[in-house]
Design a protein around this motif. Structure first.
Motif, PDB file in Angstrom:
ATOM      1  N   VAL A  49      -0.727  -0.663  -6.456  1.00  0.00           N
ATOM      2  CA  VAL A  49       0.190  -1.694  -5.968  1.00  0.00           C
ATOM      3  C   VAL A  49       0.038  -1.739  -4.441  1.00  0.00           C
ATOM      4  N   GLY A  50      -0.966  -2.457  -3.984  1.00  0.00           N
ATOM      5  CA  GLY A  50      -1.349  -2.446  -2.572  1.00  0.00           C
ATOM      6  C   GLY A  50      -2.091  -1.164  -2.252  1.00  0.00           C
ATOM      7  N   SER A  51      -2.835  -1.156  -1.135  1.00  0.00           N
ATOM      8  CA  SER A  51      -3.467   0.111  -0.759  1.00  0.00           C
ATOM      9  C   SER A  51      -2.414   1.124  -0.332  1.00  0.00           C
ATOM     10  N   ASP A  52      -1.215   0.633  -0.013  1.00  0.00           N
ATOM     11  CA  ASP A  52      -0.129   1.556   0.315  1.00  0.00           C
ATOM     12  C   ASP A  52       0.136   2.542  -0.830  1.00  0.00           C
ATOM     13  N   GLU A  53       0.029   2.077  -2.083  1.00  0.00           N
ATOM     14  CA  GLU A  53       0.227   3.011  -3.200  1.00  0.00           C
ATOM     15  C   GLU A  53      -0.876   4.065  -3.205  1.00  0.00           C
ATOM     16  N   THR A  76      -3.043   3.459  15.435  1.00  0.00           N
ATOM     17  CA  THR A  76      -3.574   3.034  14.138  1.00  0.00           C
ATOM     18  C   THR A  76      -2.441   2.602  13.213  1.00  0.00           C
ATOM     19  N   TYR A  77      -2.805   2.298  11.994  1.00  0.00           N
ATOM     20  CA  TYR A  77      -1.867   1.808  10.983  1.00  0.00           C
ATOM     21  C   TYR A  77      -0.737   2.818  10.756  1.00  0.00           C
ATOM     22  N   GLY A  78       0.495   2.331  10.726  1.00  0.00           N
ATOM     23  CA  GLY A  78       1.648   3.215  10.662  1.00  0.00           C
ATOM     24  C   GLY A  78       1.927   3.823   9.300  1.00  0.00           C
ATOM     25  N   LEU A 120      -9.079   7.451   8.872  1.00  0.00           N
ATOM     26  CA  LEU A 120      -9.775   6.588   9.830  1.00  0.00           C
ATOM     27  C   LEU A 120      -9.589   5.155   9.348  1.00  0.00           C
ATOM     28  N   CYS A 121      -9.439   4.232  10.271  1.00  0.00           N
ATOM     29  CA  CYS A 121      -9.209   2.839   9.891  1.00  0.00           C
ATOM     30  C   CYS A 121     -10.243   1.986  10.602  1.00  0.00           C
ATOM     31  N   SER A 122     -11.103   1.313   9.840  1.00  0.00           N
ATOM     32  CA  SER A 122     -12.185   0.538  10.464  1.00  0.00           C
ATOM     33  C   SER A 122     -12.490  -0.742   9.679  1.00  0.00           C
ATOM     34  N   ASN A 124     -10.064  -1.191  12.964  1.00  0.00           N
ATOM     35  CA  ASN A 124      -8.785  -0.506  13.151  1.00  0.00           C
ATOM     36  C   ASN A 124      -7.638  -1.478  13.429  1.00  0.00           C
ATOM     37  N   ASN A 125      -6.500  -1.185  12.829  1.00  0.00           N
ATOM     38  CA  ASN A 125      -5.262  -1.890  13.116  1.00  0.00           C
ATOM     39  C   ASN A 125      -4.415  -0.964  13.997  1.00  0.00           C
ATOM     40  N   PRO A 126      -3.920  -1.348  15.160  1.00  0.00           N
ATOM     41  CA  PRO A 126      -3.786  -2.707  15.706  1.00  0.00           C
ATOM     42  C   PRO A 126      -4.860  -3.104  16.722  1.00  0.00           C
ATOM     43  N   VAL A 149     -11.232   6.395   4.630  1.00  0.00           N
ATOM     44  CA  VAL A 149     -11.649   5.304   5.518  1.00  0.00           C
ATOM     45  C   VAL A 149     -10.960   4.038   5.015  1.00  0.00           C
ATOM     46  N   ASP A 150     -10.030   3.527   5.804  1.00  0.00           N
ATOM     47  CA  ASP A 150      -9.254   2.343   5.424  1.00  0.00           C
ATOM     48  C   ASP A 150     -10.015   1.091   5.856  1.00  0.00           C
ATOM     49  N   GLU A 151     -10.492   0.357   4.859  1.00  0.00           N
ATOM     50  CA  GLU A 151     -11.295  -0.840   5.130  1.00  0.00           C
ATOM     51  C   GLU A 151     -10.538  -2.122   4.779  1.00  0.00           C
ATOM     52  N   ALA A 152      -9.262  -2.180   5.132  1.00  0.00           N
ATOM     53  CA  ALA A 152      -8.461  -3.371   4.818  1.00  0.00           C
ATOM     54  C   ALA A 152      -9.084  -4.640   5.412  1.00  0.00           C
ATOM     55  N   TYR A 153      -9.795  -4.486   6.534  1.00  0.00           N
ATOM     56  CA  TYR A 153     -10.330  -5.669   7.249  1.00  0.00           C
ATOM     57  C   TYR A 153     -11.844  -5.774   7.146  1.00  0.00           C
ATOM     58  N   ILE A 154     -12.441  -5.095   6.185  1.00  0.00           N
ATOM     59  CA  ILE A 154     -13.903  -4.977   6.118  1.00  0.00           C
ATOM     60  C   ILE A 154     -14.604  -6.335   5.978  1.00  0.00           C
ATOM     61  N   GLN A 176      -9.432  -0.346   0.207  1.00  0.00           N
ATOM     62  CA  GLN A 176      -9.576  -1.775   0.488  1.00  0.00           C
ATOM     63  C   GLN A 176      -8.378  -2.484  -0.107  1.00  0.00           C
ATOM     64  N   THR A 177      -8.304  -3.779   0.073  1.00  0.00           N
ATOM     65  CA  THR A 177      -7.099  -4.493  -0.372  1.00  0.00           C
ATOM     66  C   THR A 177      -7.397  -5.950  -0.703  1.00  0.00           C
ATOM     67  N   PHE A 178      -6.568  -6.523  -1.559  1.00  0.00           N
ATOM     68  CA  PHE A 178      -6.629  -7.970  -1.806  1.00  0.00           C
ATOM     69  C   PHE A 178      -5.690  -8.732  -0.864  1.00  0.00           C
ATOM     70  N   SER A 179      -5.015  -8.003   0.037  1.00  0.00           N
ATOM     71  CA  SER A 179      -3.969  -8.629   0.871  1.00  0.00           C
ATOM     72  C   SER A 179      -4.506  -9.430   2.048  1.00  0.00           C
ATOM     73  N   LYS A 180      -5.733  -9.196   2.495  1.00  0.00           N
ATOM     74  CA  LYS A 180      -6.190  -9.810   3.732  1.00  0.00           C
ATOM     75  C   LYS A 180      -7.237 -10.892   3.447  1.00  0.00           C
ATOM     76  N   ALA A 181      -8.518 -10.535   3.353  1.00  0.00           N
ATOM     77  CA  ALA A 181      -9.544 -11.563   3.157  1.00  0.00           C
ATOM     78  C   ALA A 181      -9.324 -12.341   1.845  1.00  0.00           C
ATOM     79  N   ALA A 187       0.584 -10.591  -4.213  1.00  0.00           N
ATOM     80  CA  ALA A 187       0.321 -10.042  -5.545  1.00  0.00           C
ATOM     81  C   ALA A 187       0.344  -8.513  -5.550  1.00  0.00           C
ATOM     82  N   ARG A 188       0.209  -7.899  -4.379  1.00  0.00           N
ATOM     83  CA  ARG A 188       0.202  -6.436  -4.211  1.00  0.00           C
ATOM     84  C   ARG A 188      -0.903  -5.777  -5.038  1.00  0.00           C
ATOM     85  N   VAL A 189      -2.138  -5.926  -4.584  1.00  0.00           N
ATOM     86  CA  VAL A 189      -3.269  -5.274  -5.248  1.00  0.00           C
ATOM     87  C   VAL A 189      -4.104  -4.557  -4.190  1.00  0.00           C
TER      88      VAL A 189
HETATM   89  C1  LIG Z   1      -2.705  -4.758   5.922  1.00  0.00           C
HETATM   90  C2  LIG Z   1      -3.262  -3.393   5.855  1.00  0.00           C
HETATM   91  C3  LIG Z   1      -3.406  -2.746   4.618  1.00  0.00           C
HETATM   92  C4  LIG Z   1      -3.026  -3.439   3.349  1.00  0.00           C
HETATM   93  O1  LIG Z   1      -2.047  -2.799   2.670  1.00  0.00           O
HETATM   94  P1  LIG Z   1      -1.673  -3.359   1.217  1.00  0.00           P
HETATM   95  O2  LIG Z   1      -0.677  -2.364   0.749  1.00  0.00           O
HETATM   96  O3  LIG Z   1      -2.926  -3.332   0.401  1.00  0.00           O
HETATM   97  O4  LIG Z   1      -1.136  -4.734   1.380  1.00  0.00           O
HETATM   98  C5  LIG Z   1      -3.979  -1.487   4.578  1.00  0.00           C
HETATM   99  N1  LIG Z   1      -4.402  -0.887   5.700  1.00  0.00           N
HETATM  100  C6  LIG Z   1      -4.279  -1.478   6.897  1.00  0.00           C
HETATM  101  C7  LIG Z   1      -4.800  -0.802   8.101  1.00  0.00           C
HETATM  102  C8  LIG Z   1      -3.695  -2.729   7.004  1.00  0.00           C
HETATM  103  O5  LIG Z   1      -3.560  -3.291   8.216  1.00  0.00           O
END
Ligand SMILES: *Cc1c(COP(=O)(O)O)cnc(C)c1O
Length: 323
Positions: A49-53, A76-78, A120-122, A124-126, A149-154, A176-181, A187-189
């Motif tokens: 349920v999102g990469s957060d899960e 980096t991402y909180g 590691l986030c690449s 990287n956010n923010p 390695v968090d590739e949310a923005y890959i 990775q995530t369905f939330s961005k690209a 949908a939280r995937v």
């Molecule tokens: C937006 C973002 C996510 C996405 O999280 P979801 O739970 O999949 O929506 C993950 N990592 C980073 C660094 C982000 O900025």
């Protein structure tokens, strides 16, 4: 007749989704299609349920509460820190260098026997930049624990994904995530790609029906609409250039950081006051001025041309007022 579902059906027209039945707990179809798309094996894919899960579960698998710790590289991402704290897991910090790259010596300096996971986030956010692949690979090779390695923005960068490297590095987890690209934030995937051993643990401890049939189906449909996804990415990259070019011409903006993601981090005089002004005008960006190396930092998501123009108009108003 084992799950006490309602055999007479749901009251909804559900597009053949059989919403009166529980969803596939192992998401076979989605994992197979996603694996095919990323060039990995279905049993190396976990869907959450999102990469957060996925982040939360990885911490719960590898860390003993009250004893173990994770390492993050700010700014980096909180969520890594939030997920650690909610699991009573300590957080060590190895800040990125001034060019927002991983600081190998700083990481080594905070690593102890209790350091179980490094995030590691690449891109990287923010900050928006890619981390250097060679540095990341050497960290994955040498770190005595799990490297996420968090590739949310890959999909917004030209840098290749580390997904296929899970074959080579048993301590690597790529999220990775369905939330961005893919544009499915609602949908939280989210995805974790890792060795079959690790995805096995993830499947074992997740709640059985974590992903609804609706979410699974929407993600599958998005994977089949790759041309639309690609078109959206092209539009975002074009708008990123437009936003950057205009920001760079503003007299209060003194730096726009390079970005490989769908947002820009820029520095503006008196950022906090600008942020508050922009909120009062109904445009909400993100103030990041409290992060190390991001003094006076504002993070703005790349929007449509109309959204970007509205943001720039608010900036223009602010510039006129303050000068
Ligand atoms: C937006 C973002 C996510 C996405 O999280 P979801 O739970 O999949 O929506 C993950 N990592 C980073 C660094 C982000 O900025």
């Amino acid at each position: 007749m084992d799950a006490n579902e309602n055999s007479f059906g749901s009251p909804l027209l559900d597009d053949g989704l059989s919403l009166h039945r529980y969803p596939d707990p192992k998401q076979h179809k989605l994992r197979e299609k996603f694996a095919e798309y990323r060039g990995v094996k279905p049993d190396q894919v976990f869907v959450g349920v999102g990469s957060d899960e996925a982040i939360d579960l990885i911490i719960r698998i590898f860390c003993t509460p009250g004893k173990d710790e994770i390492i993050v590289c700010p700014p980096t991402y909180g969520m890594y820190e939030v997920a650690a704290q909610t699991n009573d897991v300590a957080v060590k910090k190895a800040p990125l260098t001034e060019h927002f790259q991983p600081d190998v010596e700083a990481i080594e300096a905070v690593t102890t026997d209790q350091s179980k996971i490094l995030f590691l986030c690449s891109p990287n956010n923010p900050t928006g930049n890619d981390l250097d692949s060679d540095i990341m690979e050497s960290i994955i090779r040498d770190f005595p624990g799990i490297v996420v390695v968090d590739e949310a923005y890959i999909d917004f960068t030209n840098q290749p994904s580390f997904a296929a490297s899970v074959e080579k590095y048993p301590n690597l987890v790529v999220t990775q995530t369905f939330s961005k690209a893919f544009g499915l934030a609602g949908a939280r995937v989210g995805i974790a790609i890792a060795s079959q051993l690790i995805t096995g643990y993830l499947l074992k401890i997740k709640s059985p029906y974590n992903l609804s049939s609706i979410a699974q189906n929407e993600a599958l449909k998005a994977l089949e609409q790759r041309n639309i996804v690609e078109e959206n990415i092209d539009n975002i990259l074009r708008e990123r250039r437009f936003l950057r070019d205009t920001l760079e011409q503003n007299e209060l903006v003194y730096n726009v950081f390079p970005s490989d993601a769908n947002f820009l981090l820029f520095q503006i005089e008196d950022a906090k006051a600008f942020y508050q002004f922009s909120v009062s005008k109904g445009v909400i960006c993100r103030y990041r001025g409290n992060e190390k190396g991001c003094e006076n930092g504002i993070r703005v998501t790349v929007g449509t041309r109309a959204e970007n123009e509205l943001f720039l108009k608010v900036l223009e108003q602010w510039t006129t007022i303050t000068s």
